[in-house]
Scaffold this active site. Structure first.
Site, short mmCIF file in Angstrom:
data_model
loop_
_atom_site.label_atom_id
_atom_site.label_comp_id
_atom_site.label_asym_id
_atom_site.label_seq_id
_atom_site.Cartn_x
_atom_site.Cartn_y
_atom_site.Cartn_z
CG LEU A 105 -2.05 -1.08 1.11
CD1 LEU A 105 -2.69 -1.30 2.47
CD2 LEU A 105 -3.11 -0.70 0.09
CE1 TYR A 160 2.29 2.71 13.94
CE2 TYR A 160 2.54 3.47 16.20
CZ TYR A 160 1.88 2.70 15.26
OH TYR A 160 0.81 1.92 15.64
P1 NAP Z 1 -0.85 -6.44 12.40
O1 NAP Z 1 -1.33 -7.63 13.13
O2 NAP Z 1 0.57 -6.40 11.95
O3 NAP Z 1 -1.80 -6.19 11.13
C1 NAP Z 1 -1.53 -5.15 10.23
C2 NAP Z 1 -1.53 -5.72 8.83
O4 NAP Z 1 -1.32 -4.63 7.92
C3 NAP Z 1 -0.40 -6.73 8.57
O5 NAP Z 1 -0.89 -7.79 7.82
C4 NAP Z 1 0.62 -5.91 7.78
O6 NAP Z 1 1.45 -6.65 6.94
C5 NAP Z 1 -0.33 -5.03 6.98
N1 NAP Z 1 0.38 -3.87 6.45
C6 NAP Z 1 1.07 -2.94 7.14
N2 NAP Z 1 1.59 -2.03 6.31
C7 NAP Z 1 1.21 -2.39 5.05
C8 NAP Z 1 1.45 -1.86 3.76
N3 NAP Z 1 2.18 -0.76 3.59
N4 NAP Z 1 0.92 -2.50 2.70
C9 NAP Z 1 0.18 -3.62 2.86
N5 NAP Z 1 -0.08 -4.17 4.06
C10 NAP Z 1 0.44 -3.57 5.14
O7 NAP Z 1 -1.09 -5.09 13.27
P2 NAP Z 1 -2.28 -4.62 14.24
O8 NAP Z 1 -1.72 -4.58 15.60
O9 NAP Z 1 -3.53 -5.34 13.95
O10 NAP Z 1 -2.40 -3.10 13.76
C11 NAP Z 1 -3.45 -2.61 12.96
C12 NAP Z 1 -3.50 -1.10 13.09
O11 NAP Z 1 -3.74 -0.75 14.45
C13 NAP Z 1 -2.19 -0.41 12.69
O12 NAP Z 1 -2.47 0.79 12.01
C14 NAP Z 1 -1.55 -0.09 14.03
O13 NAP Z 1 -0.72 1.04 13.95
C15 NAP Z 1 -2.78 0.20 14.88
N6 NAP Z 1 -2.55 0.05 16.32
C16 NAP Z 1 -2.33 -1.17 16.89
C17 NAP Z 1 -2.12 -1.26 18.26
C18 NAP Z 1 -1.92 -2.58 18.97
O14 NAP Z 1 -1.78 -2.55 20.21
N7 NAP Z 1 -1.90 -3.71 18.29
C19 NAP Z 1 -2.11 -0.10 19.05
C20 NAP Z 1 -2.31 1.12 18.43
C21 NAP Z 1 -2.54 1.18 17.06
P3 NAP Z 1 2.91 -7.11 7.49
O15 NAP Z 1 2.61 -8.19 8.51
O16 NAP Z 1 3.59 -7.58 6.27
O17 NAP Z 1 3.53 -5.89 8.11
#
Ligand code: NAP
Length: 269
Positions: A69, A159
């Site tokens: 993306l 970030y």
């Molecule tokens: P996750 O399990 O890593 O899921 C995110 C998904 O997005 C992964 O499959 C990742 O692929 C994909 N992705 C990231 N960048 C991408 C790109 N440029 N192009 C295509 N795919 C991409 O993370 P999550 O914890 O669910 O996070 C989801 C959102 O919540 C994020 O925006 C994160 O910043 C936000 N968030 C999470 C938390 C938390 O505690 N988990 C807290 C605050 C905010 P890859 O695995 O290849 O990277």
């Protein structure tokens, strides 16, 4: 409460892992169609096969599109292909992101800019390319941001900047799209156990101790928020049940950011 999402079409970036996967799953449970967007084809296809388990023939509830993306052309392709498959877009969940630790000390301007591409530019691009379809459907947008946007974290300038900009864009787009009746809201998670989070925890010398110390500081229940709890809020915002909610930043975190973290260590009266 019937969210009335049946047969509607939602795009979820990062929809095959963690928070995005929970949102995709709940959308399908509610009878909606979902385009799951990710960059790990094997995982993405696995998730979509599970989501489609109850539908043996087209139209399938979930469709996977592989895309990096950070590339603008890939975002355009995702939107075009989604419309080819389902013919409409009712909502966009901008969720893909990664805390990549580009800090002020060891980072560089080039790494900072690349991180903004990875974490921010596709929030704009996906909204930009989806807009004509959202106007047609009077759809809406949910941006997943992060607590780092409002608390800081240290060591992760790019970030934090991306996540802060997502909140600013939420307000900006809510204003820009008000005449079209398109609502735009943001969710701010803090501590949610996902593959991304697990990877971060494992960078500490004693991950278990680190998890316990974080849980201890979360006022409500001394536990992390689940991905399902974030998904519940996202689906409500996507649905017409949230018909008069726009430009809002919802912090879904068990009181972690705003309540006094001493709660629970005080004696009850
Ligand atoms: P996750 O399990 O890593 O899921 C995110 C998904 O997005 C992964 O499959 C990742 O692929 C994909 N992705 C990231 N960048 C991408 C790109 N440029 N192009 C295509 N795919 C991409 O993370 P999550 O914890 O669910 O996070 C989801 C959102 O919540 C994020 O925006 C994160 O910043 C936000 N968030 C999470 C938390 C938390 O505690 N988990 C807290 C605050 C905010 P890859 O695995 O290849 O990277």
């Amino acid at each position: 409460m019937d969210l009335d999402l049946k047969d509607k079409v939602y795009l979820v970036t990062g929809g095959a892992s963690g928070i995005g996967e929970a949102i995709s799953e709940l959308l399908v449970k509610e009878g909606a169609n979902v385009v799951v967007i990710g960059r790990n084809e094997v995982k993405g296809k696995e998730v979509v096969a599970r989501l489609n388990a109850d539908r043996k023939s087209a139209p399938f509830a979930a469709h996977y599109i592989n895309a990096e993306l950070s590339e603008d052309e890939e975002c355009r392709k995702v939107v075009d292909q989604s419309v080819e498959v389902y013919g409409r877009i009712d909502g966009l969940v901008n969720n893909a992101g990664k805390n990549d630790g580009i800090g002020l000390r060891e980072g560089s301007t080039a790494a900072f800019m690349q991180s903004l591409k990875n974490n921010l530019s596709h929030y704009y691009a996906m909204a930009h390319y989806s807009l004509p379809y959202l106007i047609k459907s009077k759809g809406n947008i949910v941006n997943i941001s992060s607590k780092t946007a409002i608390t800081g974290q240290g060591g992760t300038s790019a970030y934090a900047a991306a996540k802060g900009a997502q909140l600013a864009l939420t307000r900006e787009w809510a204003v820009e799209l008000i005449e079209e009746g398109i609502r735009v809201n943001a969710i701010i998670p803090a501590e949610v156990w996902t593959p991304l989070y697990e990877g971060w925890i494992n960078t500490f010398p004693n991950p278990e101790e680190k998890v316990n110390s974080i849980n201890e500081r979360i006022p409500l229940g001394k536990r992390m928020t689940t991905s399902e709890e974030i998904a519940n809020a996202a689906l409500f915002l996507l649905s017409n049940k949230a018909s008069h909610i726009t430009g809002q930043h919802w912090v879904i975190d068990g009181g972690y950011v705003h309540l006094d973290r001493v709660i629970g260590t005080l004696k009850k009266h």
